[in-house]
Design a protein around this motif. Sequence first.
Motif, PDB file in Angstrom:
ATOM      1  N   LEU A 103       0.819  -1.217   0.000  1.00 41.56           N
ATOM      2  CA  LEU A 103       0.000   0.000   0.000  1.00 41.56           C
ATOM      3  C   LEU A 103       0.848   1.261   0.000  1.00 41.56           C
ATOM      4  O   LEU A 103       0.327   2.359  -0.182  1.00 41.56           O
ATOM      5  N   ILE A 104       2.156   1.101   0.234  1.00 40.50           N
ATOM      6  CA  ILE A 104       3.026   2.253   0.452  1.00 40.50           C
ATOM      7  C   ILE A 104       3.741   2.623  -0.830  1.00 40.50           C
ATOM      8  O   ILE A 104       4.225   1.766  -1.575  1.00 40.50           O
ATOM      9  N   LYS A 105       3.821   3.916  -1.107  1.00 37.95           N
ATOM     10  CA  LYS A 105       4.486   4.406  -2.297  1.00 37.95           C
ATOM     11  C   LYS A 105       5.091   5.784  -2.012  1.00 37.95           C
ATOM     12  O   LYS A 105       4.783   6.426  -1.015  1.00 37.95           O
ATOM     13  N   ILE A 110      10.393   5.539   2.145  1.00 31.08           N
ATOM     14  CA  ILE A 110      11.561   5.874   2.961  1.00 31.08           C
ATOM     15  C   ILE A 110      11.213   5.773   4.438  1.00 31.08           C
ATOM     16  O   ILE A 110      11.979   5.231   5.249  1.00 31.08           O
ATOM     17  N   GLN A 111      10.033   6.267   4.799  1.00 29.95           N
ATOM     18  CA  GLN A 111       9.588   6.171   6.191  1.00 29.95           C
ATOM     19  C   GLN A 111       9.451   4.711   6.618  1.00 29.95           C
ATOM     20  O   GLN A 111       9.800   4.357   7.745  1.00 29.95           O
ATOM     21  N   LEU A 112       8.962   3.872   5.706  1.00 27.29           N
ATOM     22  CA  LEU A 112       8.812   2.451   6.022  1.00 27.29           C
ATOM     23  C   LEU A 112      10.177   1.822   6.307  1.00 27.29           C
ATOM     24  O   LEU A 112      10.331   1.076   7.288  1.00 27.29           O
ATOM     25  N   THR A 113      11.160   2.133   5.465  1.00 29.51           N
ATOM     26  CA  THR A 113      12.503   1.578   5.678  1.00 29.51           C
ATOM     27  C   THR A 113      13.074   2.028   7.012  1.00 29.51           C
ATOM     28  O   THR A 113      13.674   1.233   7.752  1.00 29.51           O
ATOM     29  N   ILE A 131       7.174   3.218  18.595  1.00 28.88           N
ATOM     30  CA  ILE A 131       7.097   2.708  17.221  1.00 28.88           C
ATOM     31  C   ILE A 131       5.647   2.496  16.816  1.00 28.88           C
ATOM     32  O   ILE A 131       5.249   2.786  15.688  1.00 28.88           O
ATOM     33  N   GLY A 132       4.840   2.009  17.754  1.00 32.33           N
ATOM     34  CA  GLY A 132       3.420   1.807  17.463  1.00 32.33           C
ATOM     35  C   GLY A 132       2.736   3.102  17.073  1.00 32.33           C
ATOM     36  O   GLY A 132       1.914   3.140  16.156  1.00 32.33           O
ATOM     37  N   GLU A 133       3.084   4.191  17.771  1.00 33.22           N
ATOM     38  CA  GLU A 133       2.504   5.500  17.426  1.00 33.22           C
ATOM     39  C   GLU A 133       2.960   5.941  16.043  1.00 33.22           C
ATOM     40  O   GLU A 133       2.177   6.498  15.264  1.00 33.22           O
ATOM     41  N   LEU A 134       4.252   5.687  15.712  1.00 36.40           N
ATOM     42  CA  LEU A 134       4.772   6.082  14.393  1.00 36.40           C
ATOM     43  C   LEU A 134       4.093   5.282  13.288  1.00 36.40           C
ATOM     44  O   LEU A 134       3.797   5.822  12.217  1.00 36.40           O
ATOM     45  N   ILE A 135       3.842   4.003  13.540  1.00 38.43           N
ATOM     46  CA  ILE A 135       3.139   3.179  12.549  1.00 38.43           C
ATOM     47  C   ILE A 135       1.720   3.703  12.355  1.00 38.43           C
ATOM     48  O   ILE A 135       1.214   3.793  11.231  1.00 38.43           O
ATOM     49  N   GLY A 136       1.071   4.083  13.462  1.00 38.33           N
ATOM     50  CA  GLY A 136      -0.277   4.646  13.358  1.00 38.33           C
ATOM     51  C   GLY A 136      -0.300   5.912  12.531  1.00 38.33           C
ATOM     52  O   GLY A 136      -1.197   6.126  11.707  1.00 38.33           O
ATOM     53  N   THR A 137       0.714   6.777  12.735  1.00 36.51           N
ATOM     54  CA  THR A 137       0.808   8.016  11.953  1.00 36.51           C
ATOM     55  C   THR A 137       1.015   7.710  10.471  1.00 36.51           C
ATOM     56  O   THR A 137       0.398   8.326   9.596  1.00 36.51           O
TER      57      THR A 137
END
Length: 434
Positions: A103-105, A110-113, A131-137
């Motif tokens: 789903l990421i493009k 870069i954020q995913l990496t 990290i959970g909060e960052l994933i939610g964002t």
Amino acid sequence: MESLEILTESVLNIFEEFSIGRRPLNAATLKEAFSARKEIQALLQPVLNASPAERSEEVSGSDKMQPRIPLPQAATPKNATTADQLSGLRDAFLKILKNLGPLIKGEHEIQLTRLQNKINQCDSFLQFGLIGELIGTLVGKIIDDTVGRMDYSNDFLVGLSNDLYKLGDQLLSFQAYNKDTHQLSSKFNDDLLTNAHDMHSIFDTGKSLQDIKIHFASKLFAISNAIQVKNQTDEVRAKEADTKIAELQSSLNTYNQEILQIRDRADSLEKEVLLDALTEINNRRAFDLQIRENLRRFHRNGEQFSLVLIDIDHFKIVNDEYGHKAGDKCLQEIAKVIRTSLRKSDFFGRYGGEELIAILHGSNIENALEVAEKLRLRIVRTRFLYQDKVISITISLGVTQVLQTDADPETPFIRADNAVYQAKSLGRNRVCAI
């Protein structure tokens, strides 16, 4: 089902519900969604019942972060150690990010990496909470982007529909105009024929020459007047026709420009969807599409191909010692070196993180092994510089060729992945084949 698997599945289901329902993603809505899940509440209960001293113990041991909302531990067997729990939680978070991958493009790649790197470096439950909060964002941004693309597509389709209706109205108007013109011409012709017939029939009436002369003069005057009116009408209608044609041409030019803009937009979106933002090579989504097509051709026409999976050795150490900017720069340069070492007909992309992958068209495993060894040597001989520092980089490569028994793309990839694991187990910086 183990506790961490339950947690992972529940989190993915929550994110899917937010995406389908286009719900706003923030701390309040996420808390509400988590609270509504009985299975999550059951996992959180042991920590929620813990004393404040027990909850703060983890925070006091960290000198890198300020206290945040801690991520509760899932219920685990009594003989499980904290390290085992952290390892399981790390695997669960990495699985979540892997499932989000398709789903990421664009910039989110870069954020995913970086999130993946941070997860690998986490050594406390408190850090996993952050990290959970960052994933939610990140998920919130993905949902917003997806909704934005859907809105853009809807707006385009509505605009295109309106333009087509407008063009249809113009064509109907022009058709009606031509019909009126034809009717006027037919009436004019009928009038001429009637007057000519009257002029001819006057000779059969036995009237005097003077009467015939007067009759002819009257008919000629009527014909002359009709021609004059016809010329005036034709002139007006010709101008009207020119105006309508100009409007139609203008509309067609406008639609043509819009089509060109949409084509440019489509090309841009295709690059966003199929290119990795950091390395500017193909991404995981492009690989999935390509290997499906290659496998289809193999089973239909026997077109052979091989996979070369490339994993950068000790890439986490590079990020830790030199920083993520240095790691990103190395990844870009490695991609560039490998891309220039392959044929233009070969597919090359970033599978995820520090993993790269190539599809060698028309190559058997022997050819692929030669190519893989050439790539390994090129990376070993390349000097990677960052801020006047030389960074030593090596790669481990796994090679496989497609087989008749490969019913789906996952099967040859698993073999290549196992070959990479074998190369790393044997000391890294080598090529293995399965």
